[in-house]
Design an enzyme around this catalytic site. Structure first.
Site, short mmCIF file in Angstrom:
data_model
loop_
_atom_site.label_atom_id
_atom_site.label_comp_id
_atom_site.label_asym_id
_atom_site.label_seq_id
_atom_site.Cartn_x
_atom_site.Cartn_y
_atom_site.Cartn_z
N TYR A 1 -7.35 17.70 -1.43
CA TYR A 1 -6.09 18.25 -0.90
C TYR A 1 -5.08 18.32 -2.04
CZ TYR A 1 -4.51 13.36 -1.03
OH TYR A 1 -4.19 12.09 -1.44
N ARG B 1 -10.41 0.85 -6.09
CA ARG B 1 -10.64 1.28 -4.71
C ARG B 1 -11.97 2.00 -4.63
NH1 ARG B 1 -6.97 5.57 -1.26
NH2 ARG B 1 -6.82 4.39 0.66
N ASP C 1 2.22 2.96 3.17
CA ASP C 1 1.36 4.12 2.92
C ASP C 1 2.16 5.36 2.51
OD1 ASP C 1 -1.11 5.39 2.57
OD2 ASP C 1 -1.04 6.26 4.58
N HIS D 1 -6.23 -0.28 6.05
CA HIS D 1 -5.82 0.26 7.35
C HIS D 1 -6.61 -0.32 8.53
CE1 HIS D 1 -4.00 2.64 4.35
NE2 HIS D 1 -4.70 3.73 4.43
N TYR E 1 -12.01 1.62 1.59
CA TYR E 1 -11.46 2.53 2.61
C TYR E 1 -12.65 3.23 3.27
CZ TYR E 1 -8.25 5.99 4.69
OH TYR E 1 -7.52 6.77 5.55
N ASN F 1 -1.96 13.49 3.96
CA ASN F 1 -2.79 14.13 5.00
C ASN F 1 -2.43 13.77 6.44
OD1 ASN F 1 -4.46 15.35 3.06
ND2 ASN F 1 -5.48 13.38 2.76
N HIS G 1 0.85 -1.20 0.00
CA HIS G 1 0.00 0.00 0.00
C HIS G 1 0.88 1.24 0.00
CE1 HIS G 1 -3.77 2.30 0.70
NE2 HIS G 1 -2.91 3.17 1.22
N CYS G 2 0.99 1.86 -1.17
CA CYS G 2 1.73 3.11 -1.27
C CYS G 2 1.13 3.87 -2.46
CB CYS G 2 3.22 2.85 -1.45
SG CYS G 2 3.60 1.66 -2.73
N HIS G 3 1.54 5.11 -2.61
CA HIS G 3 0.98 5.96 -3.65
C HIS G 3 2.09 6.69 -4.40
CE1 HIS G 3 -2.81 5.70 -1.28
NE2 HIS G 3 -2.10 6.07 -0.23
C1 0GY Z 1 -4.34 6.47 2.58
C2 0GY Z 1 -4.88 7.63 3.15
C3 0GY Z 1 -5.46 8.77 2.82
C4 0GY Z 1 -5.64 9.34 1.55
C5 0GY Z 1 -5.82 8.68 0.43
O1 0GY Z 1 -6.46 8.47 -1.72
C6 0GY Z 1 -6.13 9.25 -0.86
O2 0GY Z 1 -6.07 10.45 -1.02
O3 0GY Z 1 -5.75 7.38 0.42
C7 0GY Z 1 -5.98 9.54 3.95
O4 0GY Z 1 -5.92 10.78 3.91
O5 0GY Z 1 -6.44 8.93 4.92
O6 0GY Z 1 -3.57 5.91 3.27
O7 0GY Z 1 -4.54 5.85 1.60
#
Ligand code: 0GY
Length: 291
Positions: free
Chosen positions: A47, A122, A247, A179, A155, A252, A29-31
């Site tokens: 954001y 997702r 993550d 999470h 989520y 945020n 889980h990463c972005h």
């Molecule tokens: C995460 C958490 C967040 C944000 C996002 O897609 C997103 O913008 O996932 C969060 O702010 O809780 O860990 O994925």
């Protein structure tokens, strides 16, 4: 456009973890964010982050002792999955993806993402991150991705689980919960809300869970002692359906970006046995994303 005022960027110099992950470990889980110049953030985002491009993600993967990534589409890019797909394309097969799509996604786009290594979509129910999507729309998306063997990542905030559960259990795919279902750790592992979540996993073998983000739930701060019992209970009870991730780049965060090395050192606290670590970091994510 610069990042939003008050947005906290990722940790500039994570520590080298003491814990060494097994060979082939997956950060599941990463972005990636941007870079904005190449992949602009979506107009409907909630954001504006700092850029967190693929090169930095892959360097962190190596530094932490991991082998592979699962890159989850972040809400700041909304339904424009190009930055995530570009990262998959550049990874040499060492990254898979989870997309965010609307009902207007075309079969051609699904095919493009499938070829790049996308394995799921997702559904985000966190109100501060996304606008509401009606359940019938989500159900139609689910019906379209199911034949590809993709799964659905959900989520949500644990207080909303009772209301969401009938919809979740109607989904026709594997369902992966982000999470740990976001428990309120002040209430303890045995609180009825968390017990409800464990019951869901017990009764529905198609549900998996990410034992991620102690930094989002902790009240006591690093090294996240108060979150350990939650991760530990899930690994112990559902060893074949847990996955783990950093993550990164930690969208945020409210106070400080976590030290990614410290997050890796959390792993043996929730999965003390070598066999548990192997399942959590290699066997389970490989089954879900690379088989
Ligand atoms: C995460 C958490 C967040 C944000 C996002 O897609 C997103 O913008 O996932 C969060 O702010 O809780 O860990 O994925």
């Amino acid at each position: 456009m610069a990042m939003s005022a008050g947005y906290i960027p990722f940790h500039p110099h994570p520590s080298k973890p003491r814990y060494k992950p097994p060979a082939g470990a997956v950060d599941a889980h990463c972005h990636v964010f941007g870079p904005e110049a190449a992949f602009p953030y979506a107009p409907e985002r909630k954001y504006t982050p700092c850029d967190a491009p693929k090169e930095k993600l892959f360097a962190l993967r190596d530094f932490l002792g991991f082998d592979k990534n699962v890159i989850v589409q972040a809400s700041c890019h909304s339904k424009d999955n190009r930055a995530m797909v570009d990262a998959l394309d550049s990874s040499g097969g060492s990254a898979k993806g989870v997309a965010f799509v609307g009902e207007d996604v075309t079969d051609r786009e699904l095919e493009w993402m499938d070829r790049a290594g996308v394995k799921g979509v997702r559904f985000n129910f966190v109100k501060r991150l996304v606008d509401f999507t009606p359940r019938d729309v989500l159900a139609r998306i689910a019906a379209r991705i199911a034949p590809r063997g993709w799964h659905i990542v959900v989520y949500f905030e644990m207080r909303d689980l009772a209301e969401l559960e009938p919809f979740f259990t109607s989904l026709p795919t594997t369902v992966v919960v982000d999470h740990m279902g976001t428990p309120d750790v002040s209430k303890g592992v045995d609180h009825p809300d968390n017990a409800r979540f464990h019951r869901l996993l017990e009764r529905h073998g198609n549900f998996w869970v990410k034992v991620t983000c102690p930094e989002r739930m902790t009240l006591s701060g690093p090294p996240y002692d108060d979150v350990v019992p939650f991760g530990r209970a899930l690994v112990e009870r559902f060893p074949e359906r847990v996955i783990w991730g950093t993550d990164w780049p930690h969208p945020n965060m409210k106070q400080a970006a976590p030290d990614d090395g410290m997050l890796v050192d959390h792993i043996p606290r929730i999965a003390p046995a070598a066999a548990e670590q192997e399942a959590l970091l290699v066997g389970n994510p490989m089954r879900l994303y690379w088989s």
